[in-house]
Write a protein that holds these residues in place. Structure first.
Motif, PDB file in Angstrom:
ATOM      1  N   HIS A  63       0.824  -1.210   0.000  1.00  0.00           N
ATOM      2  CA  HIS A  63       0.000   0.000   0.000  1.00  0.00           C
ATOM      3  C   HIS A  63       0.861   1.265   0.000  1.00  0.00           C
ATOM      4  CE1 HIS A  63       0.867  -0.832   4.212  1.00  0.00           C
ATOM      5  NE2 HIS A  63       0.895   0.474   4.336  1.00  0.00           N
ATOM      6  N   MET A  64       2.173   1.068   0.036  1.00  0.00           N
ATOM      7  CA  MET A  64       3.060   2.244   0.080  1.00  0.00           C
ATOM      8  C   MET A  64       3.456   2.644  -1.328  1.00  0.00           C
ATOM      9  SD  MET A  64       5.569   0.945   3.125  1.00  0.00           S
ATOM     10  CE  MET A  64       5.630  -0.748   2.598  1.00  0.00           C
ATOM     11  N   LYS A  65       3.652   3.924  -1.503  1.00  0.00           N
ATOM     12  CA  LYS A  65       4.124   4.396  -2.808  1.00  0.00           C
ATOM     13  C   LYS A  65       5.346   5.251  -2.569  1.00  0.00           C
ATOM     14  CE  LYS A  65       0.150   4.537  -5.872  1.00  0.00           C
ATOM     15  NZ  LYS A  65      -1.095   5.304  -5.889  1.00  0.00           N
ATOM     16  N   PHE A  66       6.424   4.893  -3.264  1.00  0.00           N
ATOM     17  CA  PHE A  66       7.640   5.678  -3.096  1.00  0.00           C
ATOM     18  C   PHE A  66       7.860   6.541  -4.316  1.00  0.00           C
ATOM     19  CE2 PHE A  66       8.443   1.574  -0.869  1.00  0.00           C
ATOM     20  CZ  PHE A  66       8.224   2.077   0.399  1.00  0.00           C
ATOM     21  N   ASP A  67       8.333   7.763  -4.059  1.00  0.00           N
ATOM     22  CA  ASP A  67       8.577   8.667  -5.176  1.00  0.00           C
ATOM     23  C   ASP A  67       9.817   8.230  -5.957  1.00  0.00           C
ATOM     24  OD1 ASP A  67       6.394  10.170  -4.468  1.00  0.00           O
ATOM     25  OD2 ASP A  67       7.530  11.412  -3.075  1.00  0.00           O
TER      26      ASP A  67
ATOM     27  N   GLY B 209      23.338   0.253   0.168  1.00  0.00           N
ATOM     28  CA  GLY B 209      22.069  -0.474   0.101  1.00  0.00           C
ATOM     29  C   GLY B 209      20.960   0.346  -0.524  1.00  0.00           C
ATOM     30  N   LEU B 210      19.710  -0.006  -0.141  1.00  0.00           N
ATOM     31  CA  LEU B 210      18.526   0.588  -0.766  1.00  0.00           C
ATOM     32  C   LEU B 210      18.170   1.946  -0.144  1.00  0.00           C
ATOM     33  CD1 LEU B 210      16.516  -0.573  -2.923  1.00  0.00           C
ATOM     34  CD2 LEU B 210      15.062  -1.233  -0.998  1.00  0.00           C
ATOM     35  N   VAL B 211      17.788   2.885  -1.021  1.00  0.00           N
ATOM     36  CA  VAL B 211      17.343   4.200  -0.531  1.00  0.00           C
ATOM     37  C   VAL B 211      15.955   4.487  -1.095  1.00  0.00           C
ATOM     38  CG1 VAL B 211      17.811   6.682  -0.464  1.00  0.00           C
ATOM     39  CG2 VAL B 211      19.719   5.054  -0.502  1.00  0.00           C
ATOM     40  N   VAL B 212      15.006   4.810  -0.223  1.00  0.00           N
ATOM     41  CA  VAL B 212      13.699   5.255  -0.732  1.00  0.00           C
ATOM     42  C   VAL B 212      13.555   6.735  -0.395  1.00  0.00           C
ATOM     43  CG1 VAL B 212      12.554   3.020  -0.622  1.00  0.00           C
ATOM     44  CG2 VAL B 212      12.470   4.522   1.348  1.00  0.00           C
ATOM     45  N   ALA B 213      13.031   7.476  -1.363  1.00  0.00           N
ATOM     46  CA  ALA B 213      12.940   8.922  -1.151  1.00  0.00           C
ATOM     47  C   ALA B 213      11.511   9.415  -1.291  1.00  0.00           C
ATOM     48  CB  ALA B 213      13.847   9.651  -2.130  1.00  0.00           C
TER      49      ALA B 213
ATOM     50  N   LYS C 249      15.918  -3.928   4.372  1.00  0.00           N
ATOM     51  CA  LYS C 249      16.590  -2.853   5.065  1.00  0.00           C
ATOM     52  C   LYS C 249      16.794  -1.697   4.086  1.00  0.00           C
ATOM     53  CE  LYS C 249      20.064  -2.462   8.553  1.00  0.00           C
ATOM     54  NZ  LYS C 249      20.998  -1.489   8.075  1.00  0.00           N
ATOM     55  N   ALA C 250      16.356  -0.526   4.465  1.00  0.00           N
ATOM     56  CA  ALA C 250      16.506   0.621   3.561  1.00  0.00           C
ATOM     57  C   ALA C 250      16.756   1.880   4.361  1.00  0.00           C
ATOM     58  CB  ALA C 250      15.259   0.776   2.699  1.00  0.00           C
ATOM     59  N   ARG C 251      17.308   2.854   3.679  1.00  0.00           N
ATOM     60  CA  ARG C 251      17.472   4.158   4.284  1.00  0.00           C
ATOM     61  C   ARG C 251      16.520   5.123   3.576  1.00  0.00           C
ATOM     62  NH1 ARG C 251      22.649   5.819   2.808  1.00  0.00           N
ATOM     63  NH2 ARG C 251      22.461   4.180   1.233  1.00  0.00           N
ATOM     64  N   GLY C 252      16.222   6.222   4.205  1.00  0.00           N
ATOM     65  CA  GLY C 252      15.271   7.151   3.607  1.00  0.00           C
ATOM     66  C   GLY C 252      15.859   8.503   3.324  1.00  0.00           C
ATOM     67  N   GLU C 253      15.244   9.180   2.399  1.00  0.00           N
ATOM     68  CA  GLU C 253      15.714  10.508   2.036  1.00  0.00           C
ATOM     69  C   GLU C 253      14.507  11.400   1.799  1.00  0.00           C
ATOM     70  OE1 GLU C 253      19.708  10.566  -0.379  1.00  0.00           O
ATOM     71  OE2 GLU C 253      18.019  11.095  -1.661  1.00  0.00           O
ATOM     72  N   LEU C 254      14.493  12.534   2.460  1.00  0.00           N
ATOM     73  CA  LEU C 254      13.435  13.515   2.190  1.00  0.00           C
ATOM     74  C   LEU C 254      14.003  14.532   1.218  1.00  0.00           C
ATOM     75  CD1 LEU C 254      12.013  14.313   5.731  1.00  0.00           C
ATOM     76  CD2 LEU C 254      10.858  13.061   3.915  1.00  0.00           C
ATOM     77  N   LEU C 255      13.244  14.778   0.137  1.00  0.00           N
ATOM     78  CA  LEU C 255      13.731  15.725  -0.862  1.00  0.00           C
ATOM     79  C   LEU C 255      12.806  16.940  -0.917  1.00  0.00           C
ATOM     80  CD1 LEU C 255      14.486  13.162  -3.732  1.00  0.00           C
ATOM     81  CD2 LEU C 255      16.100  14.107  -2.077  1.00  0.00           C
ATOM     82  N   PHE C 256      13.446  18.101  -0.842  1.00  0.00           N
ATOM     83  CA  PHE C 256      12.698  19.354  -0.983  1.00  0.00           C
ATOM     84  C   PHE C 256      13.287  20.096  -2.177  1.00  0.00           C
ATOM     85  CE2 PHE C 256      12.953  18.214   3.535  1.00  0.00           C
ATOM     86  CZ  PHE C 256      11.604  18.030   3.810  1.00  0.00           C
ATOM     87  N   PRO C 257      12.900  19.685  -3.391  1.00  0.00           N
ATOM     88  CA  PRO C 257      13.562  20.224  -4.586  1.00  0.00           C
ATOM     89  C   PRO C 257      13.512  21.749  -4.670  1.00  0.00           C
ATOM     90  CG  PRO C 257      11.602  18.930  -5.160  1.00  0.00           C
ATOM     91  CD  PRO C 257      11.863  18.708  -3.721  1.00  0.00           C
ATOM     92  N   LYS C 258      12.392  22.337  -4.251  1.00  0.00           N
ATOM     93  CA  LYS C 258      12.266  23.788  -4.337  1.00  0.00           C
ATOM     94  C   LYS C 258      13.295  24.496  -3.457  1.00  0.00           C
ATOM     95  CE  LYS C 258       7.546  24.953  -5.612  1.00  0.00           C
ATOM     96  NZ  LYS C 258       6.267  25.285  -4.991  1.00  0.00           N
ATOM     97  N   GLU C 259      13.603  23.825  -2.341  1.00  0.00           N
ATOM     98  CA  GLU C 259      14.537  24.459  -1.397  1.00  0.00           C
ATOM     99  C   GLU C 259      15.964  23.949  -1.606  1.00  0.00           C
ATOM    100  OE1 GLU C 259      12.872  23.596   2.448  1.00  0.00           O
ATOM    101  OE2 GLU C 259      10.879  24.270   1.811  1.00  0.00           O
ATOM    102  N   LYS C 260      16.126  23.096  -2.616  1.00  0.00           N
ATOM    103  CA  LYS C 260      17.430  22.463  -2.893  1.00  0.00           C
ATOM    104  C   LYS C 260      18.006  21.875  -1.613  1.00  0.00           C
ATOM    105  CE  LYS C 260      19.092  25.172  -6.878  1.00  0.00           C
ATOM    106  NZ  LYS C 260      17.824  25.615  -7.389  1.00  0.00           N
ATOM    107  N   ARG C 261      17.180  21.054  -0.999  1.00  0.00           N
ATOM    108  CA  ARG C 261      17.577  20.562   0.312  1.00  0.00           C
ATOM    109  C   ARG C 261      17.204  19.093   0.424  1.00  0.00           C
ATOM    110  NH1 ARG C 261      14.837  22.739   5.950  1.00  0.00           N
ATOM    111  NH2 ARG C 261      15.602  20.998   7.197  1.00  0.00           N
ATOM    112  N   ARG C 262      18.061  18.318   1.097  1.00  0.00           N
ATOM    113  CA  ARG C 262      17.700  16.924   1.361  1.00  0.00           C
ATOM    114  C   ARG C 262      18.004  16.556   2.803  1.00  0.00           C
ATOM    115  NH1 ARG C 262      20.780  12.882  -2.273  1.00  0.00           N
ATOM    116  NH2 ARG C 262      20.605  14.519  -3.850  1.00  0.00           N
TER     117      ARG C 262
END
Lengths: 168, 330
Positions: free
Chosen positions: A61-65, A73-77, A106-119
């Motif tokens: 039920h999850m959707k990754f961008d 390893g694996l990164v989901v953002a 096992k995965a790591r996560g990344e939050l992306l804020f493209p407008k703010e050029k920030r992760r």
């Protein structure tokens, strides 16, 4: 079993850190005003963004961008419009990481804020897991309460599509 | 805010690409679909299934009025907001006689107190209404003692009766005497205006209900059985005096509508298109008028006040806050 009756998913985790009253209302399918300008814009962009749709990777039920693999390893953002609700975003992503870990991934996560050029990197720690489990329990407690938590006027009420429902 | 589109001409409604398109002998008009909230159809209009599908997808209600201007029915697209919890609560409050009367009483009380505000205003302006005001006040006081729907309905009828009887004092227009309330068909000019205005009010409230999680088929004052929609009739009671009646007083006062705008039709009197257009314009302007709302903290339109009223009812039904009707401040 309540866990089967109500699926506490990523969105409820997100709302939990924004407004607890919204958790109750969303949990009961009492959705917000669909004529609200922000809601209309959101719907419009969702309909128009076909390019994005193709990038979305569904897993259960999850959707990754974005999903990618690097040498660790694996990164989901997760892509967000702004970092205004960074805590909510972080917990939502952490929740997905936890769900993946339950399935042995096992995965790591990344939050992306493209407008703010920030992760922002999100790694699942024991402390985060404790917080998530606590939040999940609290969400169920809120939803099973017969009436919603009382409305509190906060900064976010100004742009919230529930505002007129709450303050009428 | 999405628009209400009124169609008086005869013609065809079509879907053209992603817009609504109306074509008649006099005009061709594109109506951007995202801008349209509802359609009110007075003319002889033909449309096809493709159009209805589009309207349904875009959640646009279509209300139909007959040649005589009577409400005929609505194309009510499938429900798009569903909350099992809300529907259960709405039905529960109908089935529990005690709970039902508590809500119904608030509707009657709201209607009566708004009637009172209208009367008070005109008593200050033209006088001669204080006797009626006192009687209305007495009936309002007695509402708490009404413990069944029929007594509540009787009290409401009593108030409305007294209210209509002073319309002649309010309008001061000998061309538009009230005489008595007549419907289907209305037998004089004033009654025709009242019926027309009320029909519009019912459809506007219905459109607002469509945008909430409430089911329009379950009303409290007006019984749910034997009728398709009834909750809109309940809520409309509160707004008729302060919206419809005030528009009537205004169009008559400014002589925007005169007896020449009517024609006899069988046993009744009907409005000509020009008068309907004038009325609809004035009503639309009234609905857009804003007033300051304490809770929301900014001005809201009368149209929005109707929606807020539905939200308040929802909050009553989910057990959060006792419903109190909107009372105009002047």
């Amino acid at each position: 079993m309540p866990d089967n009756e109500i699926n506490v998913g990523g969105t409820l985790i997100w709302y939990y850190y924004v407004c607890k009253r919204e958790v109750w209302l969303m949990g009961r399918q009492i959705t917000a005003d669909q004529d609200d300008t922000n809601v209309i814009l959101g719907r419009f962009f969702a309909e128009q963004s076909y390019g994005r749709e193709k990038k979305e990777i569904a897993f259960g039920h999850m959707k990754f961008d974005v999903v990618r693999k690097d040498r660790h390893g694996l990164v989901v953002a997760e892509v967000k419009k702004s970092s205004k609700h960074i805590k909510s975003a972080k917990m939502q992503l952490a929740f997905y990481l936890w769900e993946l870990s339950q399935k042995g991934i096992k995965a790591r996560g990344e939050l992306l804020f493209p407008k703010e050029k920030r992760r922002e990197l999100v790694e699942l720690t024991d402390e985060l897991i404790d917080n998530l489990l606590e939040a999940k329990r609290d969400i169920l407690r809120i939803i099973y309460d017969s009436i919603p938590p009382e409305a509190e006027k906060k900064q976010i009420c100004r742009n919230c599509a529930y505002a007129e429902f709450c303050w009428s | 805010m999405k628009k209400t589109i009124y169609i008086f001409n005869d013609g065809q409604l079509k879907r053209k690409g992603n817009t609504l398109y109306f074509e008649s002998e006099e005009q061709k008009k594109y109506l951007p679909v995202e801008d349209v909230g509802e359609l009110m159809v007075f003319g002889e209009v033909s449309l096809n299934k493709k159009f209805l599908e589009f309207a349904s997808q875009k959640e646009i209600i279509i209300h139909y009025f007959s040649y005589y201007g009577y409400y005929m029915g609505s194309f009510y697209p499938r429900e798009h907001l569903n909350s099992g919890h809300m529907i259960l609560k709405q039905a529960e409050h109908y089935l529990d006689e005690e709970e039902r009367i508590r809500i119904a009483r608030q509707f009657v009380s709201g209607a009566a107190r708004n009637i009172r505000q209208v009367l008070r205003y005109y008593n200050n302006r033209v006088g001669g209404i204080s006797e009626t005001l006192n009687r209305v006040d007495e009936v309002i006081m007695s509402l708490d003692d009404c413990h069944d729907i029929s007594r509540l309905m009787a009290a409401e009828g009593n108030i409305r009766d007294r209210y209509y009887r002073v319309f002649d004092i309010i309008t001061r227009n000998p061309d538009f005497p009230f005489e008595e309330r007549s419907r289907r068909p209305p037998r004089n000019h004033l009654n025709t205006l009242i019926s027309f205005g009320n029909s519009l009010m019912y459809t506007i409230v219905l459109s607002e209900i469509y945008r909430t999680h409430l089911d329009p088929r379950i009303g409290y004052l007006h019984a749910t059985n034997f009728r398709r929609f009834s909750l809109n009739l309940d809520l409309a009671e509160i707004f008729k005096p302060i919206i419809v009646d005030r528009v009537i007083f205004s169009v008559l006062g400014k002589k925007m509508i005169t007896v020449n705008d009517f024609e006899e039709e069988g046993e009744g009197i009907m409005m000509k298109d020009r008068a309907r257009k004038t009325f609809v314009q004035e009503l639309d302007a009234k609905l857009k008028t804003t007033i300051k709302h304490k809770g929301i903290g900014r001005p809201v339109s009368y149209r929005r006040i109707i929606r807020l009223e539905l939200y308040k009812l929802e909050k009553h039904l989910i057990g959060e806050k006792f419903y109190e009707p909107f009372i105009a401040q002047w």
